[in-house]
Structures are given as structure tokens and as C-alpha cells.
Write a protein that holds these residues in place. Structure first.
Motif, mmCIF file in Angstrom:
data_model
loop_
_atom_site.group_PDB
_atom_site.id
_atom_site.type_symbol
_atom_site.label_atom_id
_atom_site.label_comp_id
_atom_site.label_asym_id
_atom_site.label_seq_id
_atom_site.Cartn_x
_atom_site.Cartn_y
_atom_site.Cartn_z
ATOM 1 N N GLY A 103 50.648 11.649 44.044
ATOM 2 C CA GLY A 103 51.073 10.274 43.893
ATOM 3 C C GLY A 103 50.155 9.424 43.034
ATOM 4 O O GLY A 103 50.482 8.271 42.740
ATOM 5 N N ARG A 104 49.002 9.982 42.629
ATOM 6 C CA ARG A 104 48.055 9.207 41.819
ATOM 7 C C ARG A 104 47.841 9.837 40.448
ATOM 8 O O ARG A 104 47.863 9.149 39.428
ATOM 9 C CB ARG A 104 46.717 9.072 42.557
ATOM 10 N N ILE A 105 47.618 11.166 40.424
ATOM 11 C CA ILE A 105 47.356 11.891 39.180
ATOM 12 C C ILE A 105 48.117 13.210 39.228
ATOM 13 O O ILE A 105 48.056 13.928 40.234
ATOM 14 C CB ILE A 105 45.854 12.175 39.000
ATOM 15 N N GLY A 106 48.807 13.534 38.160
ATOM 16 C CA GLY A 106 49.475 14.825 38.079
ATOM 17 C C GLY A 106 48.472 15.935 37.791
ATOM 18 O O GLY A 106 47.480 15.724 37.090
ATOM 19 N N VAL A 107 48.727 17.114 38.337
ATOM 20 C CA VAL A 107 47.859 18.272 38.105
ATOM 21 C C VAL A 107 48.718 19.462 37.698
ATOM 22 O O VAL A 107 49.663 19.827 38.405
ATOM 23 C CB VAL A 107 47.043 18.643 39.369
ATOM 24 N N SER A 108 48.389 20.065 36.551
ATOM 25 C CA SER A 108 49.093 21.257 36.073
ATOM 26 C C SER A 108 48.117 22.410 35.925
ATOM 27 O O SER A 108 47.021 22.241 35.383
ATOM 28 C CB SER A 108 49.758 20.993 34.714
ATOM 29 N N MET A 109 48.519 23.575 36.420
ATOM 30 C CA MET A 109 47.752 24.810 36.244
ATOM 31 C C MET A 109 48.546 25.704 35.309
ATOM 32 O O MET A 109 49.657 26.121 35.632
ATOM 33 C CB MET A 109 47.563 25.498 37.601
ATOM 34 N N ILE A 110 47.975 25.979 34.120
ATOM 35 C CA ILE A 110 48.688 26.773 33.114
ATOM 36 C C ILE A 110 47.904 28.044 32.841
ATOM 37 O O ILE A 110 46.715 27.998 32.505
ATOM 38 C CB ILE A 110 48.876 25.969 31.815
ATOM 39 N N HIS A 111 48.573 29.180 32.988
ATOM 40 C CA HIS A 111 47.955 30.479 32.735
ATOM 41 C C HIS A 111 48.559 31.094 31.466
ATOM 42 O O HIS A 111 49.645 31.669 31.512
ATOM 43 C CB HIS A 111 48.193 31.432 33.918
ATOM 44 N N LEU A 122 43.739 20.078 44.409
ATOM 45 C CA LEU A 122 43.821 18.764 43.765
ATOM 46 C C LEU A 122 45.234 18.199 43.811
ATOM 47 O O LEU A 122 45.414 16.984 43.945
ATOM 48 C CB LEU A 122 43.353 18.846 42.318
ATOM 49 N N ARG A 123 46.241 19.063 43.692
ATOM 50 C CA ARG A 123 47.621 18.561 43.741
ATOM 51 C C ARG A 123 47.889 17.849 45.068
ATOM 52 O O ARG A 123 48.617 16.855 45.112
ATOM 53 C CB ARG A 123 48.620 19.704 43.527
ATOM 54 N N GLU A 124 47.315 18.375 46.140
ATOM 55 C CA GLU A 124 47.494 17.723 47.440
ATOM 56 C C GLU A 124 46.639 16.458 47.547
ATOM 57 O O GLU A 124 47.098 15.423 48.016
ATOM 58 C CB GLU A 124 47.134 18.709 48.557
ATOM 59 N N GLU A 125 45.398 16.545 47.121
ATOM 60 C CA GLU A 125 44.482 15.413 47.256
ATOM 61 C C GLU A 125 44.854 14.243 46.346
ATOM 62 O O GLU A 125 44.643 13.074 46.697
ATOM 63 C CB GLU A 125 43.058 15.874 46.964
ATOM 64 N N TRP A 126 45.390 14.555 45.161
ATOM 65 C CA TRP A 126 45.693 13.510 44.187
ATOM 66 C C TRP A 126 47.178 13.160 44.138
ATOM 67 O O TRP A 126 47.596 12.404 43.263
ATOM 68 C CB TRP A 126 45.244 13.948 42.792
ATOM 69 N N LEU A 142 36.213 12.619 36.014
ATOM 70 C CA LEU A 142 37.309 12.078 35.216
ATOM 71 C C LEU A 142 38.377 11.407 36.064
ATOM 72 O O LEU A 142 39.275 10.743 35.526
ATOM 73 C CB LEU A 142 37.954 13.190 34.380
ATOM 74 N N PHE A 143 38.290 11.570 37.381
ATOM 75 C CA PHE A 143 39.307 11.012 38.274
ATOM 76 C C PHE A 143 39.589 9.530 38.000
ATOM 77 O O PHE A 143 40.761 9.147 37.829
ATOM 78 C CB PHE A 143 38.911 11.223 39.736
ATOM 79 N N PRO A 144 38.575 8.651 37.948
ATOM 80 C CA PRO A 144 38.898 7.226 37.721
ATOM 81 C C PRO A 144 39.536 6.957 36.367
ATOM 82 O O PRO A 144 40.386 6.061 36.243
ATOM 83 C CB PRO A 144 37.541 6.527 37.851
ATOM 84 N N PHE A 145 39.166 7.729 35.355
ATOM 85 C CA PHE A 145 39.758 7.558 34.023
ATOM 86 C C PHE A 145 41.245 7.912 34.066
ATOM 87 O O PHE A 145 42.081 7.217 33.479
ATOM 88 C CB PHE A 145 39.059 8.454 32.999
ATOM 89 N N LEU A 146 41.564 9.007 34.743
ATOM 90 C CA LEU A 146 42.953 9.460 34.843
ATOM 91 C C LEU A 146 43.763 8.553 35.760
ATOM 92 O O LEU A 146 44.930 8.255 35.483
ATOM 93 C CB LEU A 146 42.993 10.901 35.358
#
Length: 238
Positions: A168-176, A162-166, A120-124
Motif C-alpha cells: 500500500g506504500r511502495i510497489g516491489v517487483s522481483m525479476i529473474h 518487503l511486499r508485505e511490509e511495504w 531508499l524507502f523514504p525516497f520511494l
């Protein structure tokens, strides 16, 4: 960003029940929805522009391929939001859990989301979108939920990477989320008894998830105070 129909596009896995279904209902008018689940058809009324994909995430690469084919067939090449919510698990002594049950839990909750996120990376990226991973308060280590806790703990580590790898390009949220009043506990073989009184409704949890996404928070634990989380994780009686 939006699709040709003028709406932003959101994908939700595990959308046929519980939190996923509540999010789908909440976002039905705001987003063009791509919904996935194990059922052969979506159990609820959806907008005409919604896409439903019957995909069992325990099938791994085959499930991911089904989702990608559906995006292509619907001419969707960008996603503003992807919520990887599908989950499964078994309650009981970890030494009584058979290999197939362990494999299914790890596949649905961890391995397939990792694979799907990659595809999904390219879509996001095209939409400067956000990936949301749905974990559980059990990820800290919960009695009688060893494989489930391991899978959600792995998802937590994946989100950090992923937050480090992405960045500036894609936001990443971890919700528990804390416990939600759904049928998942019955399927897992867990009777929460008096603990049910602390369970959030799917609709209430969906509202909290939406608030967390809107705030672009990197990580959030929702629905339980610290004391109740400690009791739940360590198996205290209510």
C-alpha cells in the motif's frame, strides 16, 4: 510524481554494462537518471540531468553512503523507480571458492541491496514509487554457482518480505532474468559454449524488464522457457 525538472526519477545500480546500461539507454529521455557502477566514470553518453555515482557495492555501507550523498547533492528527495541490478559471482566448485569471493558475492548481490533498499524507502514512499530487485534464474539452485544462487535466492525472500511490509506504500517487483549476452560470464569463469544461442541481448532483456515493471507484476521469470530453465539450473549439456 517528478523532480523539479519535470521528469520522474529512476535509480539503476550496475548501470555501466549489460542489463543496467541497456535500461539506462532505454530510459534516457523518459526519466531523470541516477546511475551507479564500479567505474570511475559512466562509459556512455547520458543526458545532462543524469547523475552518475561511482560506488562499488562490495563496500557495503560506504557504497550506500556515496549514493545517498549524490542524491542529496543533486537535490533529489524522491524516486519513482529504483532498480537494484548490480550483481557479481564466480563459476566453479563451491568448495574451491575462497572466503573473500563468497563475501563479495553475498555483499554485492544481497547484503548491500538490503541495506540500500532500507535507505531508499523514504525516497520511494514520497513518490509512491516501485522497488525492482533483479535476481536470476539461477536462484533456484544452479550447479557451480552456489554462492551466486544463494545470494539471489536470498533476494527472492527479501522481496517477498518487503511486499508485505511495504504493501500500500511502495510497489516491489522481483525479476529473474534468464541468461544475458554480457561479459559477466567470462568474468565469472564460465564458458557457456553452445548455450550462448539461448542468451538474450541486453536490449531485449531490458525491453522485457520494462514491460514487467509497467504491468506492476510482483514477480517474473524472463527470457527462458521451463525446459531451458531446467537444463540451465541442473547443468544439462546443450
Amino acid at each position: 510524481m517528478s523532480d523539479a525538472r519535470g521528469k520522474p526519477v529512476a535509480l539503476i545500480t550496475g548501470a555501466t554494462a549489460g542489463l543496467g546500461l541497456a535500461l539506462a539507454r532505454r530510459w534516457a529521455l523518459r526519466y531523470r537518471l541516477v546511475l551507479t557502477g564500479r567505474r570511475t566514470s559512466f562509459p556512455d553518453k547520458v543526458p545532462e540531468d543524469a547523475v552518475y555515482v561511482s560506488a562499488d557495492l562490495s563496500a557495503g555501507a560506504d557504497a550506500v553512503a556515496s549514493i545517498l550523498r549524490a542524491l542529496d547533492a543533486a537535490s533529489i528527495d524522491r524516486l519513482d523507480l529504483a532498480v537494484l541490478n548490480a550483481g557479481t559471482g564466480r563459476y566453479g566448485d563451491p568448495f574451491d571458492e575462497d572466503a573473500e569471493s563468497i563475501r563479495e558475492t553475498l555483499s554485492v548481490n544481497l547484503a548491500t541491496p538490503v541495506l540500500l533498499a532500507r535507505h531508499l524507502f523514504p525516497f520511494l514512499e514520497r513518490a509512491h514509487g516501485r522497488l525492482v530487485l533483479i535476481g536470476s534464474v539461477a536462484q533456484g539452485g544452479s550447479a557451480n554457482l552456489a554462492s551466486y544462487a544463494a545470494s539471489k535466492g536470498g533476494l527472492e525472500a527479501f522481496a517477498r518480505a518487503l511486499r508485505e511490509e511495504w504493501r500500500g506504500r511502495i510497489g516491489v517487483s522481483m525479476i529473474h532474468p534468464g541468461p544475458i549476452a554480457t561479459g559477466m560470464h567470462d568474468k565469472a569463469g564460465f564458458d557457456p559454449k553452445r548455450m550462448r544461442r539461448i542468451f538474450a541481448s541486453p536490449e531485449r532483456m531490458a525491453a522485457m524488464v520494462e514491460e514487467t515493471i509497467a504491468a506492476e507484476r510482483a514477480r517474473a521469470v524472463l527470457g527462458l522457457g521451463r525446459t531451458l530453465r531446467h537444463k540451465l539450473i541442473h547443468g544439462a549439456r546443450f
